[in-house]
Design an enzyme around this catalytic site. Structure first.
Site, PDB file in Angstrom:
ATOM      1  N   HIS A   6      17.065   8.982  28.720  1.00  0.00           N
ATOM      2  CA  HIS A   6      16.785   8.547  30.086  1.00  0.00           C
ATOM      3  C   HIS A   6      17.152   9.640  31.093  1.00  0.00           C
ATOM      4  O   HIS A   6      16.511   9.803  32.116  1.00  0.00           O
ATOM      5  CB  HIS A   6      17.536   7.261  30.403  1.00  0.00           C
ATOM      6  N   CYS A   8      18.310  -1.316  27.784  1.00  0.00           N
ATOM      7  CA  CYS A   8      17.410  -0.465  28.541  1.00  0.00           C
ATOM      8  C   CYS A   8      16.058  -1.127  28.754  1.00  0.00           C
ATOM      9  O   CYS A   8      15.280  -0.715  29.603  1.00  0.00           O
ATOM     10  CB  CYS A   8      17.305   0.933  27.949  1.00  0.00           C
ATOM     11  N   SER A  48      11.699  -0.427  24.469  1.00  0.00           N
ATOM     12  CA  SER A  48      11.980  -1.809  24.072  1.00  0.00           C
ATOM     13  C   SER A  48      11.373  -2.815  25.039  1.00  0.00           C
ATOM     14  O   SER A  48      11.318  -4.003  24.732  1.00  0.00           O
ATOM     15  CB  SER A  48      13.481  -2.023  23.905  1.00  0.00           C
ATOM     16  N   CYS A 103      20.377   5.690  23.015  1.00  0.00           N
ATOM     17  CA  CYS A 103      19.438   6.811  23.166  1.00  0.00           C
ATOM     18  C   CYS A 103      19.899   7.567  24.407  1.00  0.00           C
ATOM     19  O   CYS A 103      19.128   7.930  25.277  1.00  0.00           O
ATOM     20  CB  CYS A 103      17.992   6.361  23.278  1.00  0.00           C
ATOM     21  N   GLU A 144      21.556  -2.362  20.117  1.00  0.00           N
ATOM     22  CA  GLU A 144      22.194  -2.118  21.396  1.00  0.00           C
ATOM     23  C   GLU A 144      21.678  -3.179  22.352  1.00  0.00           C
ATOM     24  O   GLU A 144      20.483  -3.427  22.434  1.00  0.00           O
ATOM     25  CB  GLU A 144      21.868  -0.710  21.894  1.00  0.00           C
ATOM     26  N   ARG A 173      13.076   5.608  20.322  1.00  0.00           N
ATOM     27  CA  ARG A 173      12.454   4.305  20.086  1.00  0.00           C
ATOM     28  C   ARG A 173      11.016   4.195  20.579  1.00  0.00           C
ATOM     29  O   ARG A 173      10.401   3.149  20.429  1.00  0.00           O
ATOM     30  CB  ARG A 173      13.296   3.216  20.728  1.00  0.00           C
ATOM     31  N   CYS A 194      21.173   3.368  28.963  1.00  0.00           N
ATOM     32  CA  CYS A 194      21.469   3.158  27.545  1.00  0.00           C
ATOM     33  C   CYS A 194      22.517   4.126  27.028  1.00  0.00           C
ATOM     34  O   CYS A 194      22.483   5.304  27.349  1.00  0.00           O
ATOM     35  CB  CYS A 194      20.201   3.320  26.717  1.00  0.00           C
ATOM     36  N   CYS A 215      16.726  -1.887  21.502  1.00  0.00           N
ATOM     37  CA  CYS A 215      17.648  -1.241  22.422  1.00  0.00           C
ATOM     38  C   CYS A 215      17.482  -1.999  23.733  1.00  0.00           C
ATOM     39  O   CYS A 215      16.711  -1.609  24.601  1.00  0.00           O
ATOM     40  CB  CYS A 215      17.225   0.205  22.549  1.00  0.00           C
TER      41      CYS A 215
END
Ligand code: SF4
Ligand code: SF4
Lengths: 416, 586
Positions: B69, B560, B513, B65, B14, B490, B62, B557
Site C-alpha cells: 500500500h 485492507c 480482498s 502485505c 489478516e 494478493r 495492512c 486480507c
C-alpha cells in the site's frame, strides 16, 4: 528564557534524558534481588499451565537451541531491562518458569502488523521460543481451529486460567461506533469482547500504537471513535507497548519483567515501560553527531543524504520520540528507519499521525493535537514551556546551522 | 435443505471475516455469503492531509502485505503530480516489493494455508525413512529452470524427519498442541499419507525460521519489516544502503538462501499436495467466477506511467477463455453498495474518483446470522465493466499465460509439466495455491536480475534516488487527480487520489480482498469467495475444513478490504484536471 541563546540550546540538546536511574545503590538492588527470588520460588511451586509440561531444557533441545544462545539472550535481556549483570541468573530462571503463565492474544481494529512483527522475532529465535513456551492459548492469526472451534478454545482458556492469563490486545477499540467490530457466531462487539476478556485476565498488555493510543483508526477525524485499551479497561493493570509495530523485544521484556516481579514494570505517565521508552530516539541516534555539528540532509538524496547527515530538516521526530529502536533496531539489527535515511515518525507517541508523521520539521507541520492531549503530555518530565522551546529551539538550531553553513568553516564550528 | 453453517472467526488470515454457507442434504454447499466484520475508515482519515504524508498512513491499511500500500500510494501521488522516480528508485522498489512477495507467499503457504491440507497428528504415524524418500521423490521431479539441474530435497535426511517427529510427539505428550489445538485432525478430507504429512510439518517449522530471514530482505532497503519506511514521493531515501557493497552482498546472500528453500521445499511440497488433491482440481472444486483480472506491475524499464514493460502484464480473462485477453481500463471500475453497510446518494455503482461513503450499518438478523437479503458486509462490491472478477497470483499467471508472456509461460509450463498436470487444473482451489507457488519461484529469480542491475547502475556512478519537484508550484490553486495501479501479493490493487490546493480532497483504495471478498452486487451476482464455495462437498459440516481450504487459497486480507471515503457522503463534483506531462488520462 531566551531560546535563541546558543549556549542554552546546546545544553538542551546535548543533555541525556536519563529518566531511568540505572544505579540505585547496592541496598536497592539487594532488596530487588530478594524480592525476585521469592517470586520465582513461588512460581516454581505452581504447576505449569499444562500437565506434564516439558522442561525448559528439553524445550530448548527440541527447538535446536543451545544453552549458549540462550545465555546470550539472557544477558541482552537483562541489559534491556536495565538491571545489573548479577541479575542474569534470575532472568534465565524467569524464562524457565514461563510455562506458568498462559496468554490470550486478540485482534480488534488492527492490521496484524504486531503479529507479523512477533513472527519475525529473533535473537536467535529465543524471543519467539519463549513466547511459545508461554502457552499461547488463543491467537487468531496462527491457530489451526476456526469458527466454533476457535471460540471454544477461547472460552476454555478463560475458564481454565481465570484470573491468571495475560491478555494481549492488538488494534484499537471503536467505542464511538461499536458495530465497526464484531466477532463470533453470536456477534459480540469489540468493546464487549475486550471487557469480558480483561475481566478474567491478570493484566492487559496493549501491543502496538493502535491498542495503546488508538493509532491509525483514531487519527483525525477518528471516524469510528477508536480508543486504546486503557480507555476501555478499568480495574486491571494495563501496560502499553506502543510503536507501529511494537518491537518484539519489548514484548518479551515486559513479560519477563512480569514473571520476575509479579508486577508490571515501572511505567511512565502513558503506561509505557520505562526500560524501553525512557530515552528519546535522538539520545542514541547514530546521526546525532551531525545534528550537533549542524549538518543536515536538506533534500532527499542530496550530499547530506549520501553522507548520513541528520534528518531533522526532513521531518525526523527523533527528538520528541521515546523508544529504544535506535538501540534495538529491527529484524535482527538489520536496519532501522533512520538507517535508511528516513526520519523517525514518532510512532510510539500518542496521536503521532496527527502530530509527528510528516515529512517536514515539526515547526513547519500542520499540527492538530486533539484537545487535552497535546504534544507536551507525551513527555514525562518535560513541561509545556520546555517542549515548546524544544520545538522552536530545534527549528532555530536548524535554520541557524544552515546560515552558519554559509559562513566559513572555522566560524561555523564556534557557533554551533 | 441441509445445514446453515456459520464460520466466525475465519482464522489464519489478516483481519476479520465471517463466512456463512448453506448445504443441501448431501452436504454440498449450495449457497455462500462472505462478510467482513471490521471497519476503520482510513480513507476518511486521509482527507485534508498533505499528499506527501499519505503513503506512510496508507501502508497501515495492512500489516501483512505491508509495503504494498505504501508503494501504491506513493505511486498514486506521483501520478497526480507527474513526478517520475529515477532508475535506482524503481529497482529498490521492485526489490522491496519482490521481498514482500516471496516472504508473504511462503508464510501463506506454510503458516496460513498448509494446515488445511496437512494433518499434523497423522505425521506422528509416519516412517521417517519413507518420509525422506517421499521428499526426494517430489523434489527430483523438478529441474531448476535456470541451471537445468535436478532439484534436491530440503533438509531431508531420515534423521531430520525423525527429529521433527520426536519434537511433535513431545508436544502431544505434553498435552499442548499450541496453535494446533482443537483443529480438524482426522477429518476425511485430509488426503496426504502420514509420511507426506511429516514432510510438510517439518517444512512448516523450517519456514518459521526462513521467513524471519526473508523479512530481512525488506529491512535492508526499507529499514524494517513490517512497515518499511524508505519510500518518498519522487523516489527512495536509502541512498546509503544502495552504495554499501556489504548491504548488497547481504541481500544477495539471503536471496540465495530463500531460493534454496523455495525450490527445494515449497515447490516440491506444492507438487506433492497438487498430485494428491489433483482430482478435486480437475473437477474444478473452488474455481469460482472464472473471470480473472490483473493490473500488471513490476516495472522492467524506466518509461513512465503505465507505458513501460511490466513483469506481470495487465489484462482481463473472462470465462476461463485463454484465447482472448482484454486490456484493463481503470475508468471501467465501479463499486456497488447494495449489499454493503454503506449507502449512496445515487442508485448506481460509482467509479472511485466519484465514490462516496456513508456508513449505514443494519446489523445481523435476530438469530445472529447475516441479513443476506439486505446489507451484510463492510466490504463494497467492485465491478469491472459489468463483470465480477477474481484477482490474485492465479489471475496474474492466467493473464500472463493468455498474453503469451514468455517468462510466465515458461514458469507455468515448467511446473505443470513437472507434475504432469494440464493447464485446466489452475481453475480451482488447488490451482490458486499453485499459481502463488509458480509466482514465488519466478519472483525469486527475477529479483536476482534487479539486484544485479542495481549494483551495476550504482557501480557506474549513478547514485540518484530522488526526482526533484516543486510541490507548492505543482499544487497551489490546482486540482489534480492520480491513480496507482499495482499488484499486491494478493492481487490487483488500486489507489485513487484527488488533490485540491495541495491537500487530499478524496482518497480511495480498491484492494485485492475487496474484489475477492465482496458480497453480492446489485444484480445479485456473487463475489469471488462466495462463488468459489458453491458445489463444494463437505465431509463433516461441523468441521468447516473445506471452507477454510478454499477461502485460504485466496489468502484473505480483510482489514485492507474494508474502506471508506468522504464521511459527509456529499456528491463530489467532476474536477477539471490539468494533466501534467500528459500522463493523466483519467
Ligand atoms: S499499531 Fe501500526 S502495526 Fe499495529 S495494528 Fe496499528 S497500524 Fe498496524
Ligand atoms: S536523525 Fe533524528 S534522531 Fe537522529 S540526530 Fe537527527 S533529529 Fe535526532
Amino acid at each position: 528564557m531566551n531560546i535563541t541563546d546558543r549556549e542554552h540550546l546546546r545544553a538542551l540538546f546535548t543533555k541525556p534524558t536519563n529518566y531511568i536511574n540505572t544505579n540505585r545503590g547496592d541496598a536497592y538492588y539487594r532488596e530487588l534481588y530478594k524480592k525476585m527470588e521469592k517470586r520465582l520460588t513461588e512460581l516454581r511451586a505452581q504447576k505449569p499451565v499444562r500437565e506434564a509440561e516439558m522442561k525448559f531444557e528439553e524445550y530448548l533441545k527440541v527447538w535446536e537451541l543451545t544453552r549458549r544462545d540462550f545465555l546470550k539472550w539472557v544477558s541482552a535481556t537483562t541489559a534491556m531491562l536495565m538491571l545489573p549483570p548479577q541479575f542474569e541468573p534470575l532472568v534465565a530462571q524467569a524464562a524457565e518458569v514461563m510455562n506458568r503463565i498462559p496468554i490470550i492474544w486478540i485482534n480488534i481494529q488492527d492490521c496484524a502488523g504486531n503479529t507479523e512483527a512477533l513472527l519475525r522475532s529473533y535473537s536467535p529465535t529465543v524471543d519467539e521460543l519463549i513466547l511459545e513456551y508461554l502457552s499461547v492459548e488463543y491467537h487468531e492469526v496462527i491457530m489451526a481451529a476456526a469458527g466454533d472451534q476457535a471460540e471454544q478454545n477461547l472460552e476454555k482458556a478463560v475458564k481454565d486460567f481465570d484470573g491468571k492469563y495475560l491478555l494481549f490486545v492488538e488494534g484499537s477499540i471503536p467505542v464511538g461506533m461499536p458495530e465497526a467490530f464484531t466477532i463470533g457466531r453470536h456477534p459480540k462487539t469489540g468493546v464487549e469482547h475486550v471487557k469480558h476478556l480483561a475481566e478474567h485476565a491478570v493484566a492487559v498488555i496493549a501491543v502496538g500504537s493502535c491498542a495503546a493510543f488508538g493509532g491509525v483508526p483514531a487519527a483525525h477525524p477518528n471516524p469510528t471513535g477508536a480508543v486504546g485499551v486503557m480507555d476501555v479497561v478499568k480495574g486491571k493493570p494495563v501496560i502499553n507497548i506502543p510503536a507501529c509495530p511494537a518491537n518484539p523485544a519489548n514484548i518479551t521484556g515486559v513479560v519477563i519483567h512480569y514473571i520476575l516481579t509479579g508486577e508490571i514494570p515501572e511505567l511512565d505517565s502513558l503506561l509505557r515501560p520505562k526500560f524501553a521508552f525512557g530515552y528519546r530516539i535522538h539520545d542514541n541516534c547514530e546521526r546525532r553527531a551531525h545534528f550537533d555539528a549542524g549538518e543536515f540532509v536538506e533534500e532527499w538524496g542530496d550530499f547530506g543524504a549520501k553522507n548520513n547527515f541528520c534528518l531533522y530538516k526532513m521531518g525526523c521526530k527523533g527528538p520528541f520520540t521515546f523508544n529504544n529502536c535506535s538501540i534495538v533496531r529491527y529484524n535482527e539489527g538489520t536496519n532501522w528507519p533512520i538507517g535508511v535515511g528516513r526520519g523517525c515518525i514518532g510512532c510510539s507517541e500518542p496521536n503521532f499521525w496527527d502530530v509527528y508523521a510528516t515529512e517536514r520539521p515539526i515547526a513547519d507541520s500542520p499540527i492538530q493535537p486533539p484537545a487535552g492531549r497535546g504534544v507536551e503530555s507525551t513527555v514525562d518530565q518535560f513541561g509545556l514551556g520546555v517542549l515548546t522551546a524544544t520545538a522552536v529551539g530545534i527549528g532555530i538550531h536548524a535554520v541557524a546551522s544552515a546560515l552558519a553553513g554559509k559562513k566559513d568553516k572555522e566560524e561555523n564550528k564556534e557557533e554551533v | 435443505m441441509g445445514k446453515h453453517l456459520v464460520v466466525d472467526p475465519i482464522t489464519r488470515i489478516e483481519g476479520h471475516l465471517r463466512i456463512e454457507a448453506i448445504l443441501d442434504e448431501n452436504n454440498v454447499i449450495v449457497d455462500a455469503y462472505s462478510s467482513s466484520t471490521m471497519w476503520r475508515g482510513i480513507e476518511i482519515i486521509m482527507k485534508g492531509r498533505d499528499p506527501r504524508d499519505v503513503p506512510l498512513l496508507a501502508m497501515r491499511i495492512c500489516g501483512v502485505c505491508t509495503g504494498t500500500h505504501y508503494y501504491t500510494s506513493t505511486q498514486t501521488v506521483e501520478h497526480a503530480l507527474g513526478v517520475v522516480p529515477p532508475k535506482n528508485a524503481r529497482l529498490v522498489r521492485n526489490l522491496i516489493q519482490g521481498s514482500l512477495y516471496i516472504h508473504d507467499h511462503t508464510v501463506h503457504f506454510y503458516h496460513l494455508h498448509a494446515l488445511d491440507w496437512v494433518d499434523v497428528v497423522s505425521a506422528l504415524k509416519a516412517d521417517p525413512k519413507k518420509a525422506a524418500a517421499e521428499a526426494k521423490k517430489w523434489a527430483n521431479m523438478l529441474t531448476d529452470p535456470i541451471t537445468g539441474e535436478t532439484i534436491q530435497p530440503w533438509n531431508a535426511g531420515e534423521g531430520a524427519y525423525r527429529a521433527v517427529q520426536e519434537r511433535l510427539k513431545k508436544f502431544v505428550k505434553a498435552g499442548r498442541l499450541g496453535p494446533f489445538a482443537n483443529a480438524y485432525w482426522g477429518n476425511k478430507s485430509y488426503k496426504l499419507t502420514p509420511e507426506q504429512n511429516l514432510v510438510a510439518v517439518s517444512h512448516y517449522l523450517d519456514a518459521l525460521d526462513m521467513q524471519r530471514e526473508m523479512a530481512k530482505l525488506m529491512a535492508i532497503f526499507g529499514g524494517k519489516n513490517p512497515h518499511p519506511q524508505s519510500l518518498v514521493v519522487g523516489g527512495v531515501t536509502c541512498v546509503q544502503d544502495i552504495k554499501n557493497p556489504t548491504r548488497l552482498g547481504q541481500f544477495g546472500d539471503i536471496l540465495r538462501k530463500s531460493r534454496e528453500f523455495i525450490y527445494r521445499a515449497y515447490l516440491p511440497d506444492l507438487l506433492m499436495a497438487g498430485a494428491v488433491y489433483a482430482d478435486e482440481a480437475l473437477k474444478g472444486i473452488g474455481r469460482g467466477l472464472g473471470n480473472y483480472m490483473a493490473y500488471g506491475d513490476f516495472r522492467m524499464d524506466d518509461n513512465p506511467w503505465y507505458k513501460g514493460k511490466l513483469l506481470f502484464p495487465q489484462g482481463v480473462v473472462l470465462n476461463m477463455d485463454l484465447s482472448t485477453v482484454y486490456d484493463v481500463d481503470q475508468s471501467k471500475i465501479t463499486e456497488d453498495v447494495t449489499h454493503s453497510w454503506y449507502e449512496y446518494d445515487v442508485n448506481q455503482p460509482l467509479h472511485p474518483f466519484e465514490g462516496q461513503t456513508k456508513p449505514k450499518y443494519t446489523g445481523f438478523k435476530e438469530d445472529g446470522t447475516l441479513n443476506t437479503k439486505g446489507k451484510y458486509s463492510w466490504i463494497k462490491s467492485p465491478i469491472y465493466d459489468d463483470h465480477r472478477v477474481e484477482v490474485g497470483p492465479l489471475a496474474r499467471m492466467i493473464v500472463g499465460y493468455a498474453r503469451g508472456d514468455e517468462r510466465i509461460k515458461h514458469y507455468v509450463d515448467w511446473l505443470l509439466k513437472s507434475g504432469n498436470l494440464p493447464v485446466k487444473v489452475l481453475f480451482s482451489t488447488v490451482g490458486r495455491t499453485a499459481g502463488r507457488a509458480i509466482e514465488t519461484a519466478l519472483m525469486v529469480d527475477v529479483m536476482q536480475e534487479w539486484l544485479t542491475e542495481l549494483s551495476k547502475n550504482v557501480a557506474a556512478g549513478d547514485l540518484s534516488t530522488w526526482t526533484e519537484y516543486d510541490f507548492d508550484r505543482l499544487t497551489k490553486g490546482k486540482e489534480l487527480k492520480g491513480y496507482g495501479l499495482t499488484e499486491a501479493p494478493r492481487g490487483a490493487l488500486g489507489h485513487w487520489i484527488r488533490i485540491k490546493d495541495g491537500k487530499v480532497e478524496n482518497y480511495q483504495a480498491v484492494v485485492p480482498s475487496t474484489w475477492n471478498g465482496a458480497p453480492r452486487d446489485y444484480k445479485n451476482r456473487m463475489g469471488a469467495y462466495e462463488a468459489s464455495l458453491i458445489g463444494t462437498p463437505m465431509s463433516n459440516p461441523d468441521q468447516p475444513l473445506e471452507i477454510l481450504r478454499t477461502i485460504h487459497s485466496f489468502d484473505p486480507c480483510i482489514a485492507c478490504a474494508v474502506h471508506v471515503i468522504d464521511a459527509k457522503g456529499k456528491e463530489l463534483g467532476v474536477y477539471k484536471v490539468e494533466p501534467i506531462g500528459g500522463f493523466c488520462n483519467v
